[in-house]
Motif scaffolding. Sequence first.
Motif, PDB file in Angstrom:
ATOM      1  N   ARG A  12     -10.571 -35.002  -7.850  1.00 58.37           N
ATOM      2  CA  ARG A  12     -11.295 -33.996  -7.047  1.00 58.37           C
ATOM      3  C   ARG A  12     -10.810 -32.593  -7.418  1.00 58.37           C
ATOM      4  N   ASN A  13     -10.267 -31.825  -6.435  1.00 59.18           N
ATOM      5  CA  ASN A  13      -9.820 -30.475  -6.803  1.00 59.18           C
ATOM      6  C   ASN A  13      -8.327 -30.426  -7.168  1.00 59.18           C
ATOM      7  N   LEU A  14      -7.673 -31.609  -7.233  1.00 58.07           N
ATOM      8  CA  LEU A  14      -6.249 -31.650  -7.616  1.00 58.07           C
ATOM      9  C   LEU A  14      -6.169 -31.758  -9.141  1.00 58.07           C
ATOM     10  N   GLY A  30      -2.086 -26.448   4.863  1.00 52.04           N
ATOM     11  CA  GLY A  30      -2.877 -25.468   4.124  1.00 52.04           C
ATOM     12  C   GLY A  30      -4.168 -25.203   4.864  1.00 52.04           C
ATOM     13  N   GLU A  31      -4.901 -24.207   4.377  1.00 54.47           N
ATOM     14  CA  GLU A  31      -6.164 -23.865   5.039  1.00 54.47           C
ATOM     15  C   GLU A  31      -7.216 -24.933   4.766  1.00 54.47           C
ATOM     16  N   ASN A  32      -8.345 -24.797   5.432  1.00 52.04           N
ATOM     17  CA  ASN A  32      -9.437 -25.758   5.241  1.00 52.04           C
ATOM     18  C   ASN A  32      -9.898 -25.770   3.774  1.00 52.04           C
ATOM     19  N   GLN A  34      -8.663 -27.044   1.005  1.00 50.58           N
ATOM     20  CA  GLN A  34      -7.714 -26.776  -0.087  1.00 50.58           C
ATOM     21  C   GLN A  34      -7.315 -28.028  -0.877  1.00 50.58           C
ATOM     22  N   GLY A  35      -7.482 -29.230  -0.263  1.00 52.67           N
ATOM     23  CA  GLY A  35      -7.135 -30.464  -0.991  1.00 52.67           C
ATOM     24  C   GLY A  35      -6.197 -31.405  -0.254  1.00 52.67           C
ATOM     25  N   LYS A  36      -5.959 -31.156   1.034  1.00 51.56           N
ATOM     26  CA  LYS A  36      -5.028 -32.004   1.807  1.00 51.56           C
ATOM     27  C   LYS A  36      -5.571 -33.440   1.933  1.00 51.56           C
ATOM     28  N   THR A  37      -6.837 -33.533   2.353  1.00 51.59           N
ATOM     29  CA  THR A  37      -7.425 -34.875   2.500  1.00 51.59           C
ATOM     30  C   THR A  37      -7.552 -35.563   1.139  1.00 51.59           C
ATOM     31  N   ASN A  38      -7.808 -34.754   0.092  1.00 45.05           N
ATOM     32  CA  ASN A  38      -7.897 -35.343  -1.251  1.00 45.05           C
ATOM     33  C   ASN A  38      -6.594 -36.062  -1.613  1.00 45.05           C
ATOM     34  N   PHE A  52     -11.736 -44.039   1.957  1.00 43.64           N
ATOM     35  CA  PHE A  52     -12.281 -44.069   3.324  1.00 43.64           C
ATOM     36  C   PHE A  52     -13.371 -43.019   3.490  1.00 43.64           C
ATOM     37  N   ARG A  53     -13.633 -42.233   2.401  1.00 40.12           N
ATOM     38  CA  ARG A  53     -14.667 -41.204   2.502  1.00 40.12           C
ATOM     39  C   ARG A  53     -15.923 -41.518   1.716  1.00 40.12           C
ATOM     40  N   THR A  54     -15.779 -42.251   0.616  1.00 37.94           N
ATOM     41  CA  THR A  54     -16.950 -42.514  -0.223  1.00 37.94           C
ATOM     42  C   THR A  54     -16.772 -43.791  -1.034  1.00 37.94           C
ATOM     43  N   ASN A  58     -17.798 -41.374  -8.893  1.00 42.41           N
ATOM     44  CA  ASN A  58     -17.919 -40.076  -9.576  1.00 42.41           C
ATOM     45  C   ASN A  58     -17.423 -38.915  -8.735  1.00 42.41           C
ATOM     46  N   GLU A  59     -17.561 -39.050  -7.404  1.00 42.46           N
ATOM     47  CA  GLU A  59     -17.135 -37.953  -6.526  1.00 42.46           C
ATOM     48  C   GLU A  59     -15.624 -37.720  -6.597  1.00 42.46           C
ATOM     49  N   LEU A  60     -14.894 -38.758  -7.029  1.00 36.98           N
ATOM     50  CA  LEU A  60     -13.429 -38.649  -7.055  1.00 36.98           C
ATOM     51  C   LEU A  60     -12.918 -37.891  -8.281  1.00 36.98           C
ATOM     52  N   ILE A  61     -13.808 -37.720  -9.263  1.00 37.35           N
ATOM     53  CA  ILE A  61     -13.399 -37.050 -10.509  1.00 37.35           C
ATOM     54  C   ILE A  61     -13.727 -35.562 -10.401  1.00 37.35           C
ATOM     55  N   GLU A  62     -12.793 -34.735 -10.859  1.00 40.31           N
ATOM     56  CA  GLU A  62     -13.019 -33.280 -10.818  1.00 40.31           C
ATOM     57  C   GLU A  62     -14.360 -32.953 -11.483  1.00 40.31           C
ATOM     58  N   ARG A  63     -15.140 -32.144 -10.791  1.00 39.28           N
ATOM     59  CA  ARG A  63     -16.453 -31.789 -11.353  1.00 39.28           C
ATOM     60  C   ARG A  63     -16.284 -31.202 -12.749  1.00 39.28           C
ATOM     61  N   GLY A  64     -17.111 -31.672 -13.694  1.00 37.09           N
ATOM     62  CA  GLY A  64     -17.039 -31.159 -15.062  1.00 37.09           C
ATOM     63  C   GLY A  64     -16.088 -31.964 -15.941  1.00 37.09           C
ATOM     64  N   ASP A 312      -4.220 -37.994   8.595  1.00 37.04           N
ATOM     65  CA  ASP A 312      -4.985 -36.815   8.202  1.00 37.04           C
ATOM     66  C   ASP A 312      -5.559 -36.162   9.451  1.00 37.04           C
ATOM     67  N   ASP A 313      -5.103 -34.957   9.742  1.00 34.66           N
ATOM     68  CA  ASP A 313      -5.679 -34.192  10.859  1.00 34.66           C
ATOM     69  C   ASP A 313      -5.511 -34.884  12.201  1.00 34.66           C
ATOM     70  N   VAL A 314      -4.418 -35.604  12.414  1.00 34.64           N
ATOM     71  CA  VAL A 314      -4.312 -36.373  13.657  1.00 34.64           C
ATOM     72  C   VAL A 314      -3.761 -35.511  14.795  1.00 34.64           C
TER      73      VAL A 314
HETATM   74  N1  LIG Z   1     -15.086 -34.015  -7.383  1.00 35.37           N
HETATM   75  C1  LIG Z   1     -14.616 -32.793  -7.024  1.00 35.37           C
HETATM   76  N2  LIG Z   1     -14.370 -31.851  -7.967  1.00 35.37           N
HETATM   77  C2  LIG Z   1     -13.882 -30.647  -7.631  1.00 35.37           C
HETATM   78  N3  LIG Z   1     -13.624 -30.270  -6.363  1.00 35.37           N
HETATM   79  C3  LIG Z   1     -13.860 -31.169  -5.391  1.00 35.37           C
HETATM   80  C4  LIG Z   1     -14.367 -32.478  -5.667  1.00 35.37           C
HETATM   81  N4  LIG Z   1     -14.492 -33.140  -4.495  1.00 35.37           N
HETATM   82  C5  LIG Z   1     -14.100 -32.292  -3.534  1.00 35.37           C
HETATM   83  N5  LIG Z   1     -13.721 -31.104  -4.060  1.00 35.37           N
HETATM   84  C6  LIG Z   1     -13.210 -29.922  -3.359  1.00 35.37           C
HETATM   85  O1  LIG Z   1     -12.078 -30.283  -2.599  1.00 35.37           O
HETATM   86  C7  LIG Z   1     -12.018 -29.434  -1.462  1.00 35.37           C
HETATM   87  C8  LIG Z   1     -11.893 -30.288  -0.202  1.00 35.37           C
HETATM   88  O2  LIG Z   1     -10.651 -30.784  -0.163  1.00 35.37           O
HETATM   89  P1  LIG Z   1     -10.152 -31.530   1.141  1.00 35.37           P
HETATM   90  O3  LIG Z   1     -11.221 -32.294   1.785  1.00 35.37           O
HETATM   91  O4  LIG Z   1      -8.945 -32.254   0.693  1.00 35.37           O
HETATM   92  O5  LIG Z   1      -9.788 -30.272   2.061  1.00 35.37           O
HETATM   93  P2  LIG Z   1      -8.728 -30.171   3.215  1.00 35.37           P
HETATM   94  O6  LIG Z   1      -7.580 -29.372   2.708  1.00 35.37           O
HETATM   95  O7  LIG Z   1      -8.440 -31.518   3.732  1.00 35.37           O
HETATM   96  O8  LIG Z   1      -9.523 -29.303   4.274  1.00 35.37           O
HETATM   97  P3  LIG Z   1      -9.697 -29.475   5.865  1.00 35.37           P
HETATM   98  O9  LIG Z   1      -8.520 -28.786   6.473  1.00 35.37           O
HETATM   99  O10 LIG Z   1     -10.949 -28.709   6.100  1.00 35.37           O
HETATM  100  O11 LIG Z   1      -9.823 -30.905   6.187  1.00 35.37           O
HETATM  101  C9  LIG Z   1     -13.302 -28.665  -1.371  1.00 35.37           C
HETATM  102  O12 LIG Z   1     -13.054 -27.348  -1.752  1.00 35.37           O
HETATM  103  C10 LIG Z   1     -14.207 -29.390  -2.351  1.00 35.37           C
HETATM  104  O13 LIG Z   1     -15.127 -28.534  -2.944  1.00 35.37           O
END
Ligand SMILES: Nc1ncnc2c1ncn2[C@@H]1O[C@H](COP(=O)(O)OP(=O)(O)OP(=O)(O)O)[C@@H](O)[C@H]1O
Length: 365
Positions: A12-14, A30-32, A34-38, A52-54, A58-64, A312-314
């Motif tokens: 994802r975004n990691l 971290g803020e909303n 940012q990648g915590k749930t990822n 538990f989300r999907t 393909n959604e798990l791979i960084e876009r591009g 996560d967010d409990v």
């Molecule tokens: N496949 C992907 N490729 C690139 N970025 C992605 C991908 N899937 C999700 N993201 C990005 O990951 C970010 C979401 O991360 P995440 O859900 O972990 O956030 P969070 O830190 O848990 O936020 P919150 O506090 O709102 O729950 C979003 O910016 C989203 O665009």
Amino acid sequence: MNVLKYSAFSYRNLKEIEIFPAEGVNVIYGENGQGKTNLIESIWLFTGCHSFRTHRINELIERGKSSAKIELDFFASGREQTATLKIENKREATLNGIAKKSPRTLLGLFNAVVFSPSTMSIIKDGPAERRKFLDIAISLTKPVYAFELSKYLKIVGQRNALLKQIAAGKFDTDMLAPWDEQLAVTGAKIIDYRVKYINSLSGIAADIYDGIAQGKEKMSLSYIHSDGNEKENKELLQVLYDTLEKTRKSDVKRLATGVGPHKDDLEIKINGMSARSYGSQGQQRSCALALKLGEAAIIKKITGEQPVALLDDVMSELDGNRQNYLLKYLGDWQVFITCCDPSHLMRLNGAKAFEVKSGVIKEIS
Ligand SMILES: Nc1ncnc2c1ncn2[C@@H]1O[C@H](COP(=O)(O)OP(=O)(O)OP(=O)(O)O)[C@@H](O)[C@H]1O
Ligand SMILES: [Mg+2]
């Protein structure tokens, strides 16, 4: 059981991260967005279960990018082990350097329980969510259950295909007999596993709920059979077969198999009333938490090892008393807990804090 090292590449975004978590509490803040749930989601994948989300890989791979890789060093069964997951068109797993046939073969090796906002659907949504909860919980300690279940669901699919052909006049309803036999045999096994699991879970979850609610309310669990029959263990198979036989005509009309474990439910009550229909927000949250902590207690009882807690967010959803109960309950577990404001968690003994910003994770000392 604990995570020693975690790394991710293009998950994802990691983009490229590596962390060495604490044995106790790890605060991921971290803020909303940012990648915590990822991070939580990717650690969960090492249990061998789907996200538990999907279910869309393909959604798990960084876009591009064309693939993602995550790696986990963990301590389990008395030794250090390494698992990797490569996510491309499918998921490929290795354990201690050896390629596994499928990620599902990791089931039972790395154990974790996850509590995320989507966990609330166990209480709030329909029976499918509660069956999913049971199915995952049982699979984590009895991997053979996952194989029985997928066998069962395949037979349901084949029976449903035959129902359509019968409705189209191609075959007679008697053709269903061999499928009903197979369904009854496999279905009875599934029900037996689930009823036994609920019998162990109900006392544990009720005690935890009691602690969370400070003795003010009682939580109870029971298995609901889709045909309305309460069955004794030895009768399961016969009753299921008889019901399938009786409902053949109505099944042909609706083109679907109407009874069996794929339609059963788990009833969750507070003080004798359905938590789904009558529970307050706080009661429903406490129920979900009691189920999840109960699930962890069973894993510990069966494997002898404390599963890793992914929360996560409990915290933001619990009042002060409930937060304190939870943190005390988690005592010596390894915990990954996400939040936006880490101030009240940083004071915990031995806690490590990690800040997540745009997919980059930094340990804060
Ligand atoms: N496949 C992907 N490729 C690139 N970025 C992605 C991908 N899937 C999700 N993201 C990005 O990951 C970010 C979401 O991360 P995440 O859900 O972990 O956030 P969070 O830190 O848990 O936020 P919150 O506090 O709102 O729950 C979003 O910016 C989203 O665009
Ligand atoms: Mg999140």
